[in-house]
Design a protein around this motif. Structure first.
Motif, PDB file in Angstrom:
ATOM      1  N   UNK A  60     -71.674-154.331 -12.103  1.00  0.00           N
ATOM      2  CA  UNK A  60     -70.881-153.562 -13.051  1.00  0.00           C
ATOM      3  C   UNK A  60     -69.394-153.766 -12.747  1.00  0.00           C
ATOM      4  N   UNK A  61     -68.601-154.011 -13.781  1.00  0.00           N
ATOM      5  CA  UNK A  61     -67.164-154.227 -13.615  1.00  0.00           C
ATOM      6  C   UNK A  61     -66.443-152.900 -13.801  1.00  0.00           C
ATOM      7  N   UNK A  62     -65.775-152.436 -12.765  1.00  0.00           N
ATOM      8  CA  UNK A  62     -65.016-151.194 -12.830  1.00  0.00           C
ATOM      9  C   UNK A  62     -63.589-151.509 -13.270  1.00  0.00           C
ATOM     10  N   UNK A  63     -63.176-150.902 -14.382  1.00  0.00           N
ATOM     11  CA  UNK A  63     -61.895-151.227 -15.008  1.00  0.00           C
ATOM     12  C   UNK A  63     -61.045-149.971 -15.146  1.00  0.00           C
ATOM     13  N   UNK A  64     -59.768-150.082 -14.817  1.00  0.00           N
ATOM     14  CA  UNK A  64     -58.821-148.998 -15.064  1.00  0.00           C
ATOM     15  C   UNK A  64     -57.602-149.595 -15.747  1.00  0.00           C
ATOM     16  N   UNK A  79     -59.439-144.693 -18.436  1.00  0.00           N
ATOM     17  CA  UNK A  79     -58.185-144.794 -19.178  1.00  0.00           C
ATOM     18  C   UNK A  79     -57.094-143.938 -18.558  1.00  0.00           C
ATOM     19  N   UNK A  80     -55.881-144.497 -18.499  1.00  0.00           N
ATOM     20  CA  UNK A  80     -54.730-143.790 -17.942  1.00  0.00           C
ATOM     21  C   UNK A  80     -53.481-144.447 -18.521  1.00  0.00           C
ATOM     22  N   UNK A 133     -50.049-145.023 -13.520  1.00  0.00           N
ATOM     23  CA  UNK A 133     -51.111-144.366 -12.767  1.00  0.00           C
ATOM     24  C   UNK A 133     -52.275-145.319 -12.525  1.00  0.00           C
ATOM     25  N   UNK A 134     -52.565-146.161 -13.516  1.00  0.00           N
ATOM     26  CA  UNK A 134     -53.644-147.139 -13.361  1.00  0.00           C
ATOM     27  C   UNK A 134     -53.329-148.123 -12.243  1.00  0.00           C
ATOM     28  N   UNK A 135     -52.077-148.550 -12.171  1.00  0.00           N
ATOM     29  CA  UNK A 135     -51.677-149.489 -11.127  1.00  0.00           C
ATOM     30  C   UNK A 135     -51.821-148.861  -9.741  1.00  0.00           C
ATOM     31  N   UNK A 136     -51.455-147.595  -9.602  1.00  0.00           N
ATOM     32  CA  UNK A 136     -51.587-146.908  -8.319  1.00  0.00           C
ATOM     33  C   UNK A 136     -53.050-146.836  -7.895  1.00  0.00           C
ATOM     34  N   UNK A 191     -44.684-137.351 -23.201  1.00  0.00           N
ATOM     35  CA  UNK A 191     -46.113-137.189 -22.956  1.00  0.00           C
ATOM     36  C   UNK A 191     -46.643-138.447 -22.282  1.00  0.00           C
ATOM     37  N   UNK A 192     -47.884-138.386 -21.838  1.00  0.00           N
ATOM     38  CA  UNK A 192     -48.460-139.529 -21.119  1.00  0.00           C
ATOM     39  C   UNK A 192     -49.418-140.355 -21.965  1.00  0.00           C
ATOM     40  N   UNK A 193     -49.673-139.933 -23.194  1.00  0.00           N
ATOM     41  CA  UNK A 193     -50.620-140.629 -24.050  1.00  0.00           C
ATOM     42  C   UNK A 193     -50.030-140.834 -25.440  1.00  0.00           C
ATOM     43  N   UNK A 194     -50.246-142.015 -26.017  1.00  0.00           N
ATOM     44  CA  UNK A 194     -49.781-142.276 -27.368  1.00  0.00           C
ATOM     45  C   UNK A 194     -50.476-141.374 -28.385  1.00  0.00           C
ATOM     46  N   UNK A 195     -51.714-141.012 -28.095  1.00  0.00           N
ATOM     47  CA  UNK A 195     -52.457-140.142 -29.005  1.00  0.00           C
ATOM     48  C   UNK A 195     -51.870-138.727 -28.999  1.00  0.00           C
TER      49      UNK A 195
END
Length: 289
Positions: A97-101, A123-124, A128-131, A214-218
Motif C-alpha cells: 500500500x502506498x501511503x501518500x500525504x 490531505x493537508x 504541514x504535509x512536508x513536515x 484559512x488552511x483550505x481552499x474549500x
C-alpha cells in the motif's frame, strides 16, 4: 537491513531531524566495530565519519558510541536509536500500500481517479504535509505548489498543470481588469499556490486587503460564497471563476518520492506520467504535462 534510501526518511527528536546518513553510519558501525572500516564502507573519510557521530551526540545530549578494546561499539542509547530508525524503515517497506500525504488539490486529484494501486491518502496543506513527510512515515509527498521542492533543491515529478481563478462573493461588483482589484478584500489560503497571485498583484502594483486566512481552499470558497464582498484565488481544476491571472498563476502539480526504494512508488509515478495516466488526469480538469 541495508540503508540505501536517499530520500526524506528521518526521525525527529526534540525538534531536531536526524537523516539517513546518521543511521547508515550507526548501522555500519554496529557491524564493523570500527570507525575507520565503517568510513571506508561508506566511502567517506574517517574525519567526516567521526564528526557526524560527535555532532549528533552533541545535539542529542548522550553518547552513541563507546570504546571496546581496539574498536568502537554502539552504546545502549545508540542501539536504541538505530532500532527506532529500523522500525520506521520496516513500517514503510512492509506493505504494498502506498501511503501518500500532500496538499488538498493534489491529493484531491489522486482521490478522484481510479488508480490501479492500493493507496492511503492524507490531505493537508503543502507545508504541514512536508513536515510529515520528513518523518519518513509516508511513501509519497504531493505538492499543490512546487515552491517547497524548489527552495530545498528536492527532485520532484510534474504530473499536471493548474492555474488560479478569481472567486468573488455573489453580489460583488464585476471584475473586468486587474486594476479593478485595487483595495478589494481577500481571503488567503496558507500553504497553497496563492503566492503566485500575490506576487503578480505586487508586480502590477495592485494593493489588496487580506481579511481572513484559512488552511483550505474549500474553507476559503465557503467564506467568499457566504459573504457580501470578499474575494479569493483558487485552483481552476476545482473552482470556476474569473481567469484574469490565468497565465500569471500557472503552476505544476507534482510528486516527491519519500520512500525511494519502494517499487510501488516508482510504478505509481510511471503510471501518472504515461499516456494513460495523463488522460485520466485531464478528465479531472487539469492540464496534462
Amino acid at each position: 537491513m541495508e540503508f540505501e534510501s536517499k530520500g526524506l526518511i528521518s526521525l525527529e527528536i526534540n525538534g531536531e531531524v536526524y537523516g539517513y546518513r546518521l543511521y547508515e553510519s550507526l548501522d555500519s558501525l554496529s557491524k564493523t566495530k570500527s570507525q575507520r572500516r565503517s568510513a571506508k564502507e561508506l566511502n567517506i573519510s574517517h574525519t567526516v565519519f567521526n564528526r557526524r557521530i560527535l555532532k549528533a551526540e552533541e545535539k542529542l545530549g548522550f553518547k552513541l558510541t563507546k570504546k571496546v578494546g581496539n574498536g568502537t561499539a554502539l552504546t545502549q542509547e545508540g542501539l536504541d536509536l538505530l532500532e527506532e530508525f529500523k522500525k520506521y524503515a520496516i513500517q514503510i517497506e512492509k506493505t504494498s500500500t502506498i501511503n501518500i500525504v500532500g496538499g488538498h488539490i493534489s491529493t484531491g486529484l489522486l482521490e478522484s481517479i481510479d488508480l490501479p494501486f492500493k493507496t492511503n491518502i492524507y490531505s493537508s496543506n503543502d507545508e504541514d504535509a512536508f513536515e510529515l513527510a520528513k518523518r519518513g512515515v509516508v511513501d509519497l509527498l504531493t505538492l499543490d505548489d512546487p515552491l517547497i521542492a524548489f527552495e530545498r533543491d528536492i527532485n520532484f515529478y510534474p504530473i499536471a498543470y493548474d492555474y488560479l481563478v478569481l472567486v468573488s462573493s455573489p453580489n460583488s461588483k464585476k471584475i473586468e481588469t486587474i486594476s479593478d482589484l485595487e483595495n478589494l478584500d481577500f481571503v488567503s489560503v496558507s500553504g497553497s499556490a496563492q503566492r503566485l497571485a500575490w506576487d503578480s498583484l505586487r508586480h502590477y502594483d495592485i494593493h489588496v486587503n487580506i481579511k481572513e486566512s484559512v488552511s483550505s481552499q474549500f474553507d476559503a470558497y465557503k467564506l467568499v460564497r457566504d459573504s457580501k464582498n470578499l474575494h479569493t484565488f483558487l485552483n481552476a481544476s476545482y473552482f470556476k471563476g474569473n481567469e484574469l491571472l490565468k497565465f500569471d498563476t500557472q503552476h505544476v502539480i507534482s510528486l516527491v518520492k519519500v520512500n525511494e526504494d519502494k517499487t510501488e512508488v516508482n510504478d505509481f509515478i510511471k503510471y501518472l506520467t504515461n499516456e494513460e495516466g495523463q488522460k485520466t488526469i485531464e478528465k479531472q480538469g487539469f492540464t496534462p504535462m
